[in-house]
Design a protein around this motif. Structure first.
Motif, PDB file in Angstrom:
ATOM      1  N   ASP A 105       0.816  -1.252  -0.113  1.00  0.00           N
ATOM      2  CA  ASP A 105      -0.078   0.212  -0.043  1.00  0.00           C
ATOM      3  C   ASP A 105       0.948   1.260   0.202  1.00  0.00           C
ATOM      4  N   SER A 106       0.781   1.826  -1.046  1.00  0.00           N
ATOM      5  CA  SER A 106       1.495   3.265  -1.188  1.00  0.00           C
ATOM      6  C   SER A 106       0.792   4.057  -2.106  1.00  0.00           C
ATOM      7  N   GLY A 107       1.317   5.472  -1.571  1.00  0.00           N
ATOM      8  CA  GLY A 107       0.752   6.704  -2.709  1.00  0.00           C
ATOM      9  C   GLY A 107       1.134   6.683  -3.932  1.00  0.00           C
ATOM     10  N   ILE A 108       2.570   5.843  -4.174  1.00  0.00           N
ATOM     11  CA  ILE A 108       3.110   6.032  -5.718  1.00  0.00           C
ATOM     12  C   ILE A 108       2.645   4.534  -6.170  1.00  0.00           C
ATOM     13  N   PRO A 109       1.800   4.424  -7.007  1.00  0.00           N
ATOM     14  CA  PRO A 109       1.266   3.107  -7.629  1.00  0.00           C
ATOM     15  C   PRO A 109       2.329   2.224  -7.996  1.00  0.00           C
ATOM     16  N   GLY A 110       3.624   2.846  -8.479  1.00  0.00           N
ATOM     17  CA  GLY A 110       4.595   1.883  -9.019  1.00  0.00           C
ATOM     18  C   GLY A 110       5.339   1.189  -8.090  1.00  0.00           C
ATOM     19  N   GLU A 111       5.252   1.641  -6.592  1.00  0.00           N
ATOM     20  CA  GLU A 111       6.038   0.998  -5.399  1.00  0.00           C
ATOM     21  C   GLU A 111       5.149  -0.476  -5.376  1.00  0.00           C
ATOM     22  N   ILE A 112       4.049  -0.525  -5.636  1.00  0.00           N
ATOM     23  CA  ILE A 112       3.093  -1.556  -4.952  1.00  0.00           C
ATOM     24  C   ILE A 112       3.289  -2.790  -5.725  1.00  0.00           C
ATOM     25  N   GLY A 113       3.857  -3.965  -4.891  1.00  0.00           N
ATOM     26  CA  GLY A 113       4.260  -5.189  -5.343  1.00  0.00           C
ATOM     27  C   GLY A 113       5.367  -5.382  -5.734  1.00  0.00           C
ATOM     28  N   ILE A 114       6.385  -4.411  -5.713  1.00  0.00           N
ATOM     29  CA  ILE A 114       7.863  -4.701  -6.019  1.00  0.00           C
ATOM     30  C   ILE A 114       8.470  -5.021  -4.723  1.00  0.00           C
ATOM     31  N   GLN A 115       9.538  -5.757  -4.824  1.00  0.00           N
ATOM     32  CA  GLN A 115      10.759  -6.067  -3.934  1.00  0.00           C
ATOM     33  C   GLN A 115      11.094  -4.809  -2.988  1.00  0.00           C
ATOM     34  N   LYS A 116      11.070  -4.846  -1.684  1.00  0.00           N
ATOM     35  CA  LYS A 116      11.129  -3.782  -0.833  1.00  0.00           C
ATOM     36  C   LYS A 116      12.774  -3.466  -1.186  1.00  0.00           C
ATOM     37  N   PRO A 117      13.172  -2.180  -1.123  1.00  0.00           N
ATOM     38  CA  PRO A 117      14.443  -1.599  -1.355  1.00  0.00           C
ATOM     39  C   PRO A 117      15.631  -2.349  -0.719  1.00  0.00           C
ATOM     40  N   ASN A 118      16.765  -2.770  -1.448  1.00  0.00           N
ATOM     41  CA  ASN A 118      17.903  -3.478  -0.975  1.00  0.00           C
ATOM     42  C   ASN A 118      17.703  -4.639  -0.311  1.00  0.00           C
ATOM     43  N   THR A 119      16.539  -5.422  -0.563  1.00  0.00           N
ATOM     44  CA  THR A 119      16.358  -6.505  -0.251  1.00  0.00           C
ATOM     45  C   THR A 119      16.390  -7.645  -1.009  1.00  0.00           C
ATOM     46  N   PRO A 120      17.628  -8.504  -1.139  1.00  0.00           N
ATOM     47  CA  PRO A 120      17.840  -9.849  -2.197  1.00  0.00           C
ATOM     48  C   PRO A 120      16.648 -10.934  -1.837  1.00  0.00           C
ATOM     49  N   LYS A 121      16.196 -11.520  -2.887  1.00  0.00           N
ATOM     50  CA  LYS A 121      15.256 -12.592  -2.544  1.00  0.00           C
ATOM     51  C   LYS A 121      16.084 -13.693  -1.968  1.00  0.00           C
ATOM     52  N   ASN A 122      17.237 -13.802  -2.695  1.00  0.00           N
ATOM     53  CA  ASN A 122      18.008 -15.064  -2.051  1.00  0.00           C
ATOM     54  C   ASN A 122      19.507 -14.402  -1.590  1.00  0.00           C
ATOM     55  N   SER A 123      20.031 -15.030  -0.751  1.00  0.00           N
ATOM     56  CA  SER A 123      21.482 -14.692  -0.048  1.00  0.00           C
ATOM     57  C   SER A 123      21.905 -16.005   0.578  1.00  0.00           C
ATOM     58  N   ALA A 124      23.094 -16.134   0.275  1.00  0.00           N
ATOM     59  CA  ALA A 124      23.795 -17.178   0.999  1.00  0.00           C
ATOM     60  C   ALA A 124      25.222 -16.897   1.458  1.00  0.00           C
ATOM     61  N   ASN A 125      25.978 -17.656   2.243  1.00  0.00           N
ATOM     62  CA  ASN A 125      27.378 -17.332   2.919  1.00  0.00           C
ATOM     63  C   ASN A 125      28.037 -18.693   3.326  1.00  0.00           C
ATOM     64  N   LEU A 126      29.049 -18.963   3.078  1.00  0.00           N
ATOM     65  CA  LEU A 126      29.748 -19.886   3.548  1.00  0.00           C
ATOM     66  C   LEU A 126      31.241 -19.344   3.970  1.00  0.00           C
ATOM     67  N   TRP A 127      31.764 -19.892   5.163  1.00  0.00           N
ATOM     68  CA  TRP A 127      33.090 -19.520   5.616  1.00  0.00           C
ATOM     69  C   TRP A 127      33.510 -20.621   6.432  1.00  0.00           C
ATOM     70  N   SER A 128      34.859 -21.100   6.056  1.00  0.00           N
ATOM     71  CA  SER A 128      35.376 -22.251   6.593  1.00  0.00           C
ATOM     72  C   SER A 128      36.828 -21.996   6.843  1.00  0.00           C
ATOM     73  N   ARG A 129      37.218 -22.575   8.137  1.00  0.00           N
ATOM     74  CA  ARG A 129      38.720 -22.722   8.613  1.00  0.00           C
ATOM     75  C   ARG A 129      39.136 -23.936   8.854  1.00  0.00           C
ATOM     76  N   TYR A 130      40.228 -24.396   8.292  1.00  0.00           N
ATOM     77  CA  TYR A 130      40.956 -25.631   8.632  1.00  0.00           C
ATOM     78  C   TYR A 130      42.276 -25.397   9.066  1.00  0.00           C
ATOM     79  N   SER A 131      42.587 -25.962  10.405  1.00  0.00           N
ATOM     80  CA  SER A 131      43.814 -25.945  11.115  1.00  0.00           C
ATOM     81  C   SER A 131      44.330 -27.313  10.999  1.00  0.00           C
ATOM     82  N   PHE A 132      45.581 -27.223  10.725  1.00  0.00           N
ATOM     83  CA  PHE A 132      46.571 -28.416  10.851  1.00  0.00           C
ATOM     84  C   PHE A 132      47.085 -28.384  12.055  1.00  0.00           C
ATOM     85  N   ILE A 133      46.758 -29.843  12.743  1.00  0.00           N
ATOM     86  CA  ILE A 133      47.186 -29.889  14.134  1.00  0.00           C
ATOM     87  C   ILE A 133      48.250 -30.978  14.485  1.00  0.00           C
TER      88      ILE A 133
END
Length: 824
Positions: A704-732
């Motif tokens: 719901d917005s006073g600017i019709p073009g905003e209605i139904g679009i993905q909100k600003p700076n919001t990705p539909k998909n995001s993913a992250n991976l970080w791994s550390r391996y230490s030699f013991i």
């Protein structure tokens, strides 16, 4: 030679050769053995550390460890989650030592408040204090994401905005202290962020160093039942490092891309022989330039902390975080009116050499924990936040230049000069009781308390603004250009209106970035309007446990008072109030698998005091929200690895967005909805293999917005998909013992910018998706650690966020950081 080439051709080979040299300089000795529980079962993943050194290792799947050490008298600590720590002192003289350890399980009562430091040195944390008392993370009926100081250090991060890339559903909105959580914006301009569980605010424009933080955590969803005014997406809590009852000291020095120089120190331990007074001091210094034109950062952070323990029932803590930042305010990358992201270099900024931004922020707090009886304790905290800003900037007017017919000139950006000085002060008090009785078969965790909070922008703030177009007499300016009134404006030879502040020529940026003579501009002077609000709140919450079932019932009443036209002859009070429930349930299927569900409501006043922007307008109606969430929390490998998954739906009404074509002025829209799925993984796959991973799918739309073009679009700076991976391996073990390698991937889907009514929806600017690759090398020997971080390997061109066509925020290109650390 470019700094990147220096790292690759000179410093990296040196880093690899140093360990070989150091190995040759000393006799190789080890301490080794098995760590088991009282039943003789191995404890894989147990930590083995040597006090005053960076020597550390973990046991393998059979509970075996082998740690390379040095000659002399050593104190070795053996720890495993859920077991009592074992400490051994040994003397080593050129011979390896065998130490077999049996750890006893513990059933310690949970702390009521986080007032002493965390000793663990792992990515994983088992508990949180974000709910007013300590709770196991698996028993909180909402999703919680977090990053420990060990993860932050391994990734070589120094800004919270960079840390959040590890969390599902959280990403940067801009380069400032400005995030989105599940599609809803959370930023440091409003005091909806937390420091040690207390509401506070940041300078917003510049993120301070993160070296004083123990961890960063986010409680997902509306959290108003706990903290009052809060974003519906979640609340971010910064937890500072607390004193330890053992001596630990470390310093580190870092050199890196963009002429970065950084020095950090962390010192903690007992200040008295009986350990009744503990101390911790974190200090940081940074002097760095940037890949962005004219940008730099000079930062100093001083963060002392004291803990006084007069008896086993009473603890008092004092914390101070003081930051001094000298920089320029980066308003982002502008592009041509063709809306081509590649029409200008990512380094381009609209600043001039006479711009500056000087900020000083402090957060000072005192907290008390007193145990009245075995199941009743009193907790009280007070925190004072102070912020001062001294700003001189040349910035975009958020529009292109206009010709005599009112058409945009796509290579000229309209400009504004702002000179501002202001201060803000925030006070918070929280007092509550923790009561843990048992009625029959029901165990209770009752929290009942009172909150007080206030924020004040005092008299004395001022702002000078130069903008618009010059009048025909050239003795003043007019805010905007109207073609029908063309005769009222000063025109150039081509018949175009002459700007009050010269336009920025995107085709010739160097000439526009030179020092400007602002004395020829026409300024309007205004006061930064004094603002003041305060709130009073009371709440009660009970977490009942009946066998495998836990039920959370909470309610908060908040009464909010805001002064309109504060300190003027037309001053008046406005009030708002809200009842805020929190309902949740957790069921333990088996000891390592919990399922949960929750319903919470959110509320956030939006007034002249809380928006913290003198040009924003308002006051506006309060932001209201609600959330339903279901999920599961599981642990594996003897609680060394946790996996959390959640589905949610959040509804919100009353959000504020920029007004198209008008600088800084905000507008209020109607309903929004966010729903999605998240998963977070953190811990150890193997004793020497740490990992953190996340995935999020989120659809967040304006309904719901006073600017019709905003209605139904993905909100600003919001990705539909995001993913992250970080791994550390230490030699013991083996010839590579002491080495470690880290590798990470970050993926962010495409994102919309704020919709602008001046352009058709077909021209809606979308930032492209990106995938970044990061890596690290580690080497520990004795008290010394060497670390090399490489980020954005492959130099992927990307944007982390943006506001509009003239304010885009590029991500860093390929960069490196070499760190030398010493523990003693």
């Amino acid at each position: 030679m470019h700094l990147t080439s220096i790292f690759r051709s000179i410093l990296l080979p040196i880093l690899l050769v140093i360990p070989t040299f150091l190995h040759a300089q000393q006799t190789v000795v080890y301490v080794e053995g098995y760590i088991k529980d009282q039943e003789g079962k191995p404890l894989p993943g147990s930590s083995v550390t040597v006090d005053g050194t960076s020597f550390s290792t973990s046991t393998n799947n059979k509970g075996y460890y082998r740690l390379r050490i040095q000659n002399g008298k050593l104190t070795i600590r053996y720890t495993f989650i859920g077991f009592k720590e074992s400490v051994r002192t040994i003397t080593v003289q050129n011979n390896s030592v065998e130490e077999n350890i049996t750890l006893e399980s513990r059933s310690d009562a949970l702390q009521q408040v986080e007032i002493t430091g965390r000793k663990e040195k792992t990515y994983k944390t088992t508990s949180t204090f974000i709910g007013k008392n300590e709770n196991q993370l698996k028993d909180v009926p909402q999703s919680v994401s977090y990053a420990s100081k060990e993860l932050i250090a391994d990734q070589g991060l120094m800004r919270v905005g960079d840390v959040v890339k590890n969390f599902s559903g959280v990403n940067q909105f801009s380069v400032y202290d400005d995030l989105t959580i599940r599609g809803f914006r959370v930023n440091g301009q409003t005091n909806t962020q937390l420091l040690n569980g207390m509401r506070t605010s940041t300078g917003f424009w510049k993120q301070s160093l993160a070296n004083y933080l123990e961890r960063v955590e986010i409680l997902k969803g509306p959290s108003s039942a706990l903290f009052g005014n809060a974003s519906p997406g979640g609340v971010l809590n910064r937890v500072t490092k607390k004193p330890l009852d053992e001596s630990r000291k470390s310093v580190s020095f870092a050199l890196g891309s963009f002429n970065t120089l950084r020095a950090l120190g962390d010192f903690t331990g007992p200040a008295t022989k009986d350990s009744s007074l503990l101390y911790r001091v974190n200090v940081g210094y940074e002097n760095a330039e940037s890949f962005r034109d004219l940008m730099f950062d000079k930062n100093i952070v001083i963060a002392p902390s004291l803990t006084f323990i007069p008896s086993d029932r009473t603890r008092i803590n004092f914390d101070l975080v003081y930051t001094d930042s000298r920089s320029r305010l980066d308003r982002g990358q502008p592009i041509f009116g063709s809306f081509d992201l590649n029409s200008t270099p990512q380094s381009l900024s609209l600043n001039t050499t006479n711009d500056y931004l000087n900020e000083i922020t402090y957060n000072a707090s005192v907290s008390l924990n007193h145990k009245i009886s075995n199941n009743l304790s009193l907790n009280a905290s007070y925190m004072k936040t102070g912020y001062s800003e001294d700003l001189n900037e040349h910035r975009t007017s958020n529009s292109y230049a206009l010709d005599g017919n009112g058409a945009p000139i796509n290579n000229l950006a309209g400009m504004i000069v702002q000179i501002r000085q202001r201060k803000r002060f925030i006070d918070n008090f929280s007092g509550y009781l923790n009561y843990t009785p048992k009625t029959g078969i029901i165990e209770h965790k009752i929290v009942a308390g009172l909150d007080y909070g206030s924020e004040k922008t005092p008299v004395g703030g001022s702002q000078l603004t130069a903008s618009g177009y010059r009048n025909a007499a050239n003795n003043g300016s007019i805010a905007s250009y109207v073609v029908a009134n063309k005769s009222r404006y000063l025109l150039d030879a081509a018949g175009n209106p002459v700007p009050n502040v010269p336009h920025f020529n995107l085709s010739d940026p160097i000439s526009s970035q030179r020092m400007q003579d602002d004395s020829k501009d026409f300024f309007t002077q205004s006061t930064v309007a004094p603002a003041y609000y305060y709130l009073n709140a009371g709440y009660v919450q009970d977490q009942l446990k009946i066998g495998a079932l836990q039920v959370l019932l909470g309610i908060r009443y908040e009464y909010y008072t805001d002064y309109s036209n504060y300190k003027t002859t037309t001053e008046s009070k406005t009030h708002s109030e809200a009842w805020l429930p929190r309902l949740g349930a957790v069921y333990t299927i088996i000891p390592n698998i919990n399922v949960y569900g929750s319903y919470v409501k959110g509320y956030n006043p939006q007034t002249s005091a809380t928006i913290a922007n003198p040009n924003a307008g308002g006051p506006f109606d309060p932001l209201k929200s609600s959330m339903i969430e279901f999920g599961t929390k599981t642990s594996w490998f003897r609680d060394q690895l946790t996996v959390t998954a959640a589905v949610y739906k959040i509804k919100q009404t009353g959000a504020l967005y920029n007004t198209p074509g008008v600088t800084d002025v905000l507008r209020q829209i109607g309903d929004e909805k966010s729903q999605g799925f998240e998963m977070d993984v953190i811990g150890k796959i193997m004793p020497n293999w740490n990992v953190i991973a996340s995935y999020s799918y989120n659809t967040a739309k304006i309904l719901d917005s006073g600017i019709p073009g905003e209605i139904g679009i993905q909100k600003p700076n919001t990705p539909k998909n995001s993913a992250n991976l970080w791994s550390r391996y230490s030699f013991i073990k083996g010839s590579l013992q002491g080495f470690g390698v880290g590798f990470g991937i970050n993926y962010i889907d495409k994102r919309n910018l704020l919709y602008d009514a001046k352009f058709s929806p077909d021209n809606q600017l979308t930032l492209p998706s990106y995938t970044l690759f990061n890596a690290a090398l580690f080497y520990n020997i004795g008290k010394l650690q060497l670390q090399l971080n490489a980020n954005n390997i492959g130099n992927k061109k990307h944007w982390i966020g943006g506001y509009d066509y003239l304010r885009l925020f590029p991500g860093q290109p390929e960069n490196y950081m070499l760190t030398l650390g010493y523990s003693f």
